[in-house]
Design a protein around this motif. Structure first.
Motif, PDB file in Angstrom:
ATOM      1  N   PHE A  22       0.801  -1.087   0.008  1.00  0.00           N
ATOM      2  CA  PHE A  22      -0.021  -0.166   0.045  1.00  0.00           C
ATOM      3  C   PHE A  22       1.057   1.232  -0.022  1.00  0.00           C
ATOM      4  O   PHE A  22       2.010   1.170   0.410  1.00  0.00           O
ATOM      5  N   PRO A  23       0.518   2.374  -0.639  1.00  0.00           N
ATOM      6  CA  PRO A  23       1.034   3.782  -0.258  1.00  0.00           C
ATOM      7  C   PRO A  23       0.740   4.513   0.756  1.00  0.00           C
ATOM      8  O   PRO A  23      -0.275   4.376   1.443  1.00  0.00           O
ATOM      9  N   SER A  73      -0.955   9.128   7.105  1.00  0.00           N
ATOM     10  CA  SER A  73      -1.008   9.487   5.510  1.00  0.00           C
ATOM     11  C   SER A  73      -0.933   8.105   4.924  1.00  0.00           C
ATOM     12  O   SER A  73      -0.564   8.159   3.626  1.00  0.00           O
ATOM     13  N   CYS A  74      -1.226   7.099   5.392  1.00  0.00           N
ATOM     14  CA  CYS A  74      -1.174   5.518   4.926  1.00  0.00           C
ATOM     15  C   CYS A  74      -2.630   5.244   4.613  1.00  0.00           C
ATOM     16  O   CYS A  74      -3.362   5.689   4.987  1.00  0.00           O
ATOM     17  N   GLN A  75      -2.428   4.351   3.507  1.00  0.00           N
ATOM     18  CA  GLN A  75      -3.956   3.919   2.899  1.00  0.00           C
ATOM     19  C   GLN A  75      -4.814   3.199   3.878  1.00  0.00           C
ATOM     20  O   GLN A  75      -5.672   3.453   3.916  1.00  0.00           O
ATOM     21  N   PHE A  76      -3.953   2.435   4.693  1.00  0.00           N
ATOM     22  CA  PHE A  76      -4.877   1.786   5.665  1.00  0.00           C
ATOM     23  C   PHE A  76      -4.949   2.644   6.966  1.00  0.00           C
ATOM     24  O   PHE A  76      -4.044   2.822   7.536  1.00  0.00           O
ATOM     25  N   THR A 304      -9.757   1.270   4.697  1.00  0.00           N
ATOM     26  CA  THR A 304      -8.791   2.200   3.799  1.00  0.00           C
ATOM     27  C   THR A 304      -9.468   3.379   3.644  1.00  0.00           C
ATOM     28  O   THR A 304     -10.750   3.765   3.853  1.00  0.00           O
ATOM     29  N   GLN A 305      -8.475   4.351   3.332  1.00  0.00           N
ATOM     30  CA  GLN A 305      -9.116   5.871   2.875  1.00  0.00           C
ATOM     31  C   GLN A 305      -8.244   6.269   1.416  1.00  0.00           C
ATOM     32  O   GLN A 305      -7.329   5.560   1.040  1.00  0.00           O
ATOM     33  N   ASN A 306      -8.909   7.337   0.888  1.00  0.00           N
ATOM     34  CA  ASN A 306      -8.658   7.605  -0.361  1.00  0.00           C
ATOM     35  C   ASN A 306      -7.244   8.450  -0.454  1.00  0.00           C
ATOM     36  O   ASN A 306      -6.793   9.052   0.631  1.00  0.00           O
TER      37      ASN A 306
END
Ligand SMILES: *[C@@H]1O[C@H](CO)[C@@H](O)[C@H](O)[C@H]1NC(C)=O
Ligand SMILES: *[C@@H]1O[C@H](CO)[C@@H](O)[C@H](O)[C@H]1NC(C)=O
Length: 340
Positions: A22-23, A73-76, A304-306
């Protein structure tokens, strides 16, 4: 370990049951290092930092500080860990330096800078990812690499701290232990793979490495067993950072003696001192849950978040200095050292 382009293409299109990849967007670029030099602002060199917004000069091991984060700041969105590495600089012929920006991996468009983070149970191309691993514990932290290394011999004890000269965004081979010697059309990717065997007791150690070890033989990828001294098999934590070197690829800007112009923020111009820092901060059992029911990007057990939400999570810089202009010395007073 040989990575073929075909294998990479497969990895990028891997179906549901594969690895956690993940980014994370940039949380802040600052001269802080709560792992190696806690309480010290400024720290010796500049870092790019990602993850939970409780990141600060000191990250108290007893307090499980990532818990104090209100965003990541991570996707999860249950991952309040902090991930950090040094930053990269370009050295111009006139002796001044400019910081090199970062860009996201293929498929993570819209994420501001940052890196791609992996937690793996098995080798990258074992898509089933069925082996059992024990998630890191609250307070856990570690470091890998040697800031003072300037030769390949000095980093023999580390496995897999590498550079890839990206011909395009899907290039993964060859990997080198030092900086690419030619301009890389799509940028330079650095990879930081941490050791995977824990002593089962210590959340940290004086050098931030001794509580972890590599497999007894082989690698994590090849399924080598953990040594008796460090019997607990942890996930393979792995960072990929893509440095956007494109603005500096004009060969007329490069040194006339044929050497390469990039340098780590602490002055290493060889690349051998590639290193990374990790401070665990997943909420509750979120990481263990994900490791027990493996997933690839779309993880049913995780929230998750965008990209917009990831990019929005930032913290103000503590150390005020010029990190964007052309500067006569690297932050902290370092000069490039290309000695091998
Ligand atoms: C960071 O730490 C300093 C001093 O240790 C404290 O004053 C400050 O409030 C902390 N910042 C955040 C965002 O917690
Ligand atoms: C040094 O070189 C860089 C790149 O060519 C240029 O952008 C910068 O303005 C120069 N700085 C000085 C002080 O000459």
């Amino acid at each position: 370990m040989k990575w073929t382009p075909t294998a990479i293409a497969l990895a990028l299109s891997a179906p549901a049951d594969a690895l956690l990849r993940f980014p994370c967007a940039q949380l802040v670029i600052d001269r802080l290092d709560p792992l190696v030099t806690p309480g010290t602002a400024p720290s010796p060199h500049l870092h790019q930092i990602l993850g939970g917004n409780s990141f600060n000069v000191t990250m108290n091991i007893e307090k499980d500080m990532p818990k104090e984060s209100t965003c990541t700041s991570c996707q999860f969105s249950e991952d309040f860990s902090n991930y950090w590495t040094a930053t990269l600089y370009f050295k111009a012929k006139n002796g001044t330096y400019k910081r090199v920006g970062q860009k996201p991996n293929v498929g993570f468009d819209g994420v501001n800078g940052g890196m791609t983070v992996y937690y793996m149970q098995d080798g990258l191309y074992n898509f089933a990812q069925t082996s059992k691993v024990t998630a890191f514990k609250p307070g856990f932290r570690m470091f890998v690499g040697d800031v003072n290394a300037r030769t390949p011999e000095q980093i023999e004890r580390f496995r897999q701290l590498t550079f890839t000269c990206l011909q395009d965004m899907n290039t993964r081979d060859p990997q080198t232990l030092d900086f690419p010697t030619k301009p890389c059309p799509a940028g330079i990717m650095t990879a930081v793979r941490f050791p995977t065997c824990w002593d089962g007791v210590n959340l940290d150690s004086p050098d931030h490495m001794a509580h972890m070890a590599y497999p007894e033989y082989g690698t994590f990828e090849s399924g080598g067993p953990c040594p008796a001294s460090h019997p607990v098999r942890m996930p393979q934590l792995f960072y990929e950072v893509i440095w956007d070197t494109k603005p500096f690829n004009d060969k007329s800007l490069w040194p006339d003696d044929g050497s390469q112009p990039f340098v780590w923020s602490f002055g290493d111009g060889t690349g051998y001192a590639n290193h990374g820092d990790y401070l665990f901060g997943w909420q509750g059992d979120a990481l263990q849950r994900a490791m027990d029911s493996p997933c690839y990007q779309n993880c049913p057990t995780l929230k998750t978040q965008n990209a917009a939400a990831m990019n929005k999570c930032t913290v103000p810089r503590v150390v005020r200095e010029d990190i964007d202009g052309w500067v006569r010395e690297l932050p902290g007073g370092h000069q490039a050292n290309y000695r091998k």
